[in-house]
Scaffold this motif. Structure first.
Motif, mmCIF file in Angstrom:
data_model
loop_
_atom_site.group_PDB
_atom_site.id
_atom_site.type_symbol
_atom_site.label_atom_id
_atom_site.label_comp_id
_atom_site.label_asym_id
_atom_site.label_seq_id
_atom_site.Cartn_x
_atom_site.Cartn_y
_atom_site.Cartn_z
ATOM 1 N N SER A 25 5.935 7.580 -10.204
ATOM 2 C CA SER A 25 7.304 7.067 -10.147
ATOM 3 C C SER A 25 8.297 7.962 -10.890
ATOM 4 N N ARG A 30 12.305 6.637 -5.013
ATOM 5 C CA ARG A 30 11.652 5.486 -4.392
ATOM 6 C C ARG A 30 10.199 5.870 -4.145
ATOM 7 N N CYS A 58 3.625 -4.185 -8.480
ATOM 8 C CA CYS A 58 4.695 -3.186 -8.371
ATOM 9 C C CYS A 58 6.038 -3.725 -8.836
ATOM 10 N N ARG A 59 6.236 -5.039 -8.743
ATOM 11 C CA ARG A 59 7.481 -5.630 -9.258
ATOM 12 C C ARG A 59 7.601 -5.321 -10.754
ATOM 13 N N SER A 62 8.134 -1.543 -11.279
ATOM 14 C CA SER A 62 9.493 -1.146 -10.908
ATOM 15 C C SER A 62 10.476 -1.496 -12.017
ATOM 16 N N GLU A 63 10.293 -2.670 -12.610
ATOM 17 C CA GLU A 63 11.150 -3.081 -13.725
ATOM 18 C C GLU A 63 10.948 -2.157 -14.925
ATOM 19 N N ASP A 68 12.592 2.280 -7.626
ATOM 20 C CA ASP A 68 12.378 1.373 -6.505
ATOM 21 C C ASP A 68 10.963 1.595 -5.980
ATOM 22 N N ILE A 69 10.111 0.598 -6.116
ATOM 23 C CA ILE A 69 8.735 0.680 -5.631
ATOM 24 C C ILE A 69 8.563 -0.404 -4.579
#
Length: 163
Positions: A25, A30, A58-59, A62-63, A68-69
């Motif tokens: 990431s 993205r 992934c949420r 991503s945080e 953006d994942i």
């Protein structure tokens, strides 16, 4: 926007996968997690279950990373999936030399199909190099503790499958 694709079956997602996602990431804006629909492998978890587990994991990632994942199931050629999602980078995780031999062949074929998409290899962290989804499933099936290889929700899902 730099878009990368990290493909796999993720049956189930392990700490090794999460490590590669986190590290990949930083290279992209993205990151698309391509969940392969590979009927030949006979996955333990259905596609919907794998997508749900990945989406949950992934949420959080991503945080944490600010990247953006997104999770994207696919059944076509990897290079076609990369084109479909606009990826210019394919990320592959390596655990051992044996992984590299197979991946080296894949890169050659993918470059012949589309030389505009690069493949980047990330070595798994040393503590994750032995983790393989296949072995995690086998240990769980035989009643072993896989909690050090997967997150608590995935561990619970494995216990439910084998109870």
């Amino acid at each position: 926007m730099r878009i990368g694709l990290y493909p796999g079956t993720f049956d189930p997602i392990t700490h090794g996968h999460i490590d590669i996602i986190r590290r990949a990431s930083v290279m992209v804006d993205r990151l698309v997690i391509g969940v392969a629909i590979n009927r030949d492998k006979g996955p333990l978890f259905s596609l919907d279950e794998r997508v749900a587990m990945l989406t949950d994991e992934c949420r959080t990632l991503s945080e944490q990373t600010g990247v953006d994942i997104v999770v994207h199931p696919f059944e076509n050629l990897l290079i076609d999936c990369a084109q479909d999602v606009g990826a210019k980078i394919i990320v592959r995780g390596l655990r051992a030399v044996a992984d590299f031999e197979y991946e080296f062949q894949m890169v050659g074929m993918n470059r012949a199909l589309n030389d505009q998409i690069e493949t980047v290899f990330l070595m798994a962290e040393a503590r994750h190099q032995a983790i393989a989804s296949k072995l995690v499933k086998e240990i769980a099936r035989l009643g072993g503790d896989v909690s050090k290889f997967v997150t608590p929700p995935v561990h619970a899902a494995l216990r439910a499958k084998f109870s």
